[in-house]
Design a protein around this motif. Structure first.
Motif, PDB file in Angstrom:
ATOM      1  N   GLN A  48       0.828  -1.207   0.000  1.00 11.35           N
ATOM      2  CA  GLN A  48       0.000   0.000   0.000  1.00 11.35           C
ATOM      3  C   GLN A  48       0.858   1.251   0.000  1.00 11.35           C
ATOM      4  OE1 GLN A  48      -2.658  -0.321   3.323  1.00 11.35           O
ATOM      5  NE2 GLN A  48      -3.829  -2.027   2.458  1.00 11.35           N
ATOM      6  N   MET A  49       1.922   1.241   0.792  1.00 13.95           N
ATOM      7  CA  MET A  49       2.826   2.397   0.838  1.00 13.95           C
ATOM      8  C   MET A  49       3.490   2.615  -0.516  1.00 13.95           C
ATOM      9  SD  MET A  49       4.637   1.998   4.586  1.00 13.95           S
ATOM     10  CE  MET A  49       5.650   3.441   4.275  1.00 13.95           C
ATOM     11  N   GLN A  50       3.874   1.523  -1.187  1.00 10.37           N
ATOM     12  CA  GLN A  50       4.495   1.637  -2.497  1.00 10.37           C
ATOM     13  C   GLN A  50       3.537   2.242  -3.508  1.00 10.37           C
ATOM     14  OE1 GLN A  50       7.616   1.082  -3.283  1.00 10.37           O
ATOM     15  NE2 GLN A  50       7.307   1.610  -5.436  1.00 10.37           N
ATOM     16  N   ARG A  51       2.276   1.776  -3.447  1.00 11.66           N
ATOM     17  CA  ARG A  51       1.269   2.318  -4.369  1.00 11.66           C
ATOM     18  C   ARG A  51       1.016   3.803  -4.117  1.00 11.66           C
ATOM     19  NH1 ARG A  51      -3.119  -2.708  -4.065  1.00 11.66           N
ATOM     20  NH2 ARG A  51      -1.971  -4.132  -5.472  1.00 11.66           N
ATOM     21  N   ARG A  52       0.968   4.178  -2.840  1.00 16.45           N
ATOM     22  CA  ARG A  52       0.764   5.590  -2.512  1.00 16.45           C
ATOM     23  C   ARG A  52       1.930   6.446  -2.994  1.00 16.45           C
ATOM     24  NH1 ARG A  52      -1.568   5.174   3.726  1.00 16.45           N
ATOM     25  NH2 ARG A  52      -3.566   4.160   3.175  1.00 16.45           N
ATOM     26  N   LEU A  53       3.134   5.919  -2.821  1.00 22.38           N
ATOM     27  CA  LEU A  53       4.318   6.649  -3.292  1.00 22.38           C
ATOM     28  C   LEU A  53       4.287   6.813  -4.811  1.00 22.38           C
ATOM     29  CD1 LEU A  53       7.117   5.079  -1.064  1.00 22.38           C
ATOM     30  CD2 LEU A  53       6.265   7.423  -0.972  1.00 22.38           C
ATOM     31  N   GLU A  54       3.886   5.749  -5.521  1.00 20.83           N
ATOM     32  CA  GLU A  54       3.794   5.822  -6.978  1.00 20.83           C
ATOM     33  C   GLU A  54       2.737   6.829  -7.408  1.00 20.83           C
ATOM     34  OE1 GLU A  54       3.021   1.834  -8.163  1.00 20.83           O
ATOM     35  OE2 GLU A  54       5.099   1.149  -7.916  1.00 20.83           O
ATOM     36  N   GLN A  55       1.587   6.864  -6.713  1.00 20.90           N
ATOM     37  CA  GLN A  55       0.532   7.820  -7.043  1.00 20.90           C
ATOM     38  C   GLN A  55       0.979   9.253  -6.774  1.00 20.90           C
ATOM     39  OE1 GLN A  55      -2.481   7.182  -8.486  1.00 20.90           O
ATOM     40  NE2 GLN A  55      -2.608   9.397  -8.633  1.00 20.90           N
ATOM     41  N   MET A  56       1.675   9.437  -5.631  1.00 18.93           N
ATOM     42  CA  MET A  56       2.197  10.769  -5.310  1.00 18.93           C
ATOM     43  C   MET A  56       3.191  11.225  -6.358  1.00 18.93           C
ATOM     44  SD  MET A  56       2.671  10.471  -1.166  1.00 18.93           S
ATOM     45  CE  MET A  56       3.503  12.054  -1.085  1.00 18.93           C
ATOM     46  N   ASP A  59       1.275  12.253  -9.399  1.00 18.48           N
ATOM     47  CA  ASP A  59       0.603  13.543  -9.186  1.00 18.48           C
ATOM     48  C   ASP A  59       1.604  14.692  -9.271  1.00 18.48           C
ATOM     49  OD1 ASP A  59      -1.754  12.198  -8.840  1.00 18.48           O
ATOM     50  OD2 ASP A  59      -1.716  12.277  -6.648  1.00 18.48           O
ATOM     51  N   ILE A  60       2.780  14.488  -8.697  1.00 14.14           N
ATOM     52  CA  ILE A  60       3.818  15.527  -8.733  1.00 14.14           C
ATOM     53  C   ILE A  60       4.264  15.787 -10.167  1.00 14.14           C
ATOM     54  CG2 ILE A  60       6.205  16.038  -8.101  1.00 14.14           C
ATOM     55  CD1 ILE A  60       5.644  14.594  -5.430  1.00 14.14           C
ATOM     56  N   ASP A  61       4.432  14.720 -10.949  1.00 15.00           N
ATOM     57  CA  ASP A  61       4.820  14.884 -12.356  1.00 15.00           C
ATOM     58  C   ASP A  61       3.759  15.654 -13.128  1.00 15.00           C
ATOM     59  OD1 ASP A  61       7.174  13.531 -11.958  1.00 15.00           O
ATOM     60  OD2 ASP A  61       6.406  11.595 -12.650  1.00 15.00           O
ATOM     61  N   GLU A  62       2.487  15.342 -12.841  1.00  9.51           N
ATOM     62  CA  GLU A  62       1.400  16.036 -13.532  1.00  9.51           C
ATOM     63  C   GLU A  62       1.363  17.511 -13.153  1.00  9.51           C
ATOM     64  OE1 GLU A  62      -3.478  15.752 -14.050  1.00  9.51           O
ATOM     65  OE2 GLU A  62      -2.390  14.268 -12.869  1.00  9.51           O
ATOM     66  N   LEU A  63       1.538  17.790 -11.855  1.00  9.96           N
ATOM     67  CA  LEU A  63       1.556  19.190 -11.402  1.00  9.96           C
ATOM     68  C   LEU A  63       2.727  19.943 -12.016  1.00  9.96           C
ATOM     69  CD1 LEU A  63       0.678  18.760  -7.612  1.00  9.96           C
ATOM     70  CD2 LEU A  63      -0.720  19.863  -9.355  1.00  9.96           C
ATOM     71  N   ARG A  64       3.884  19.264 -12.072  1.00 13.10           N
ATOM     72  CA  ARG A  64       5.059  19.909 -12.670  1.00 13.10           C
ATOM     73  C   ARG A  64       4.809  20.237 -14.142  1.00 13.10           C
ATOM     74  NH1 ARG A  64       8.366  16.204 -11.673  1.00 13.10           N
ATOM     75  NH2 ARG A  64       9.228  16.997  -9.722  1.00 13.10           N
ATOM     76  N   GLY A  65       4.152  19.303 -14.839  1.00 13.29           N
ATOM     77  CA  GLY A  65       3.832  19.548 -16.242  1.00 13.29           C
ATOM     78  C   GLY A  65       2.877  20.714 -16.401  1.00 13.29           C
TER      79      GLY A  65
END
Length: 240
Positions: A48-56, A59-65
């Protein structure tokens, strides 16, 4: 052998026997099940932690874009406004016949002066907001007020032209087109060539290519030796 020595040997034998039993005792099934459940639960938490890290990270990549795209768009708007304001400033510095007031400098031999001193003063004040004070927002309001107060002024073509330029600089293309059309309908206006060119540019930005070509061609036909005509030729070449 004394009784004390016998007791110590007996105690030592009992302790060794107990230790051997503890070491040799097998792990029970209950303990194994408990350990497996613990490891499985830990694995689920880590997953679950790995999935949350991947989602974060996603999201960060999308915000940066988004930030990069927005920064690029803002830069384009700022650069466009800077170029247009520079154009407005350059146009305001074009040579004119020496006259006592800036209002008269804005008029040509084919454009009469007003006999109304208040009208002259209002127009000159609006012009000076561009020429001297570089107050473009103030100039926009001043020209709008002037045209409302003096709708039939001899300065109407010039006032409409500057108002069109100011709206164009702010990317308010519909308002700019309305004012440039006033100038385009004034056949003897010294600013008609550039007004027609701007109408072509506005039409092109609105993807009305046929109308844009029409305006560019009219500039070339009516003012063949002008700077506006050269710009219209370049614009037409790009549209083909």
């Amino acid at each position: 052998m004394s009784s004390n020595k016998v007791m110590r040997k007996l105690a030592l034998v009992l302790l060794m026997s107990a230790a051997t039993q503890v070491v040799a005792a097998p792990v029970s099934a209950a303990n194994l099940d408990s350990l497996e459940r613990m490891l499985e639960a830990q694995g689920q938490v880590q997953l679950q932690m790995q999935r949350r890290l991947e989602q974060m990270s996603s999201d960060i990549d999308e915000l940066r874009g988004n930030v990069e795209r927005n920064s690029y768009e803002i830069k384009k708007v700022v650069d466009r406004q800077r170029d247009i304001y520079r154009e407005v400033d350059n146009l305001s510095r074009q040579p004119a016949k020496a006259e006592p007031t800036d209002a008269k400098k804005e008029a040509t031999s084919s454009e009469a002066f007003s006999s109304n001193t208040d009208e002259n003063a209002a127009y000159e004040k609006a012009v000076n907001l561009i020429l001297k004070e570089k107050d473009y927002k103030g100039a926009t309001k001043a020209f709008q007020s002037f045209l409302t107060t003096y709708p039939n002024s001899v300065y109407k073509p010039n006032a409409s032209y500057w108002l069109g330029q100011l709206f164009f600089a702010q990317n308010q293309l519909a308002d700019a087109a309305t004012n440039f059309k006033v100038v385009a309908d004034t056949k003897d206006s010294s600013k008609r060539a550039d007004a027609l060119l701007k109408l072509g540019v506005i039409s092109e930005r609105g993807n009305d290519i046929a109308t844009a070509k029409k305006y560019y061609q009219e500039v070339i036909k009516a003012y063949p030796n002008s700077t506006s005509a050269n710009q219209a030729k370049t614009a037409l070449t790009k549209l083909k």
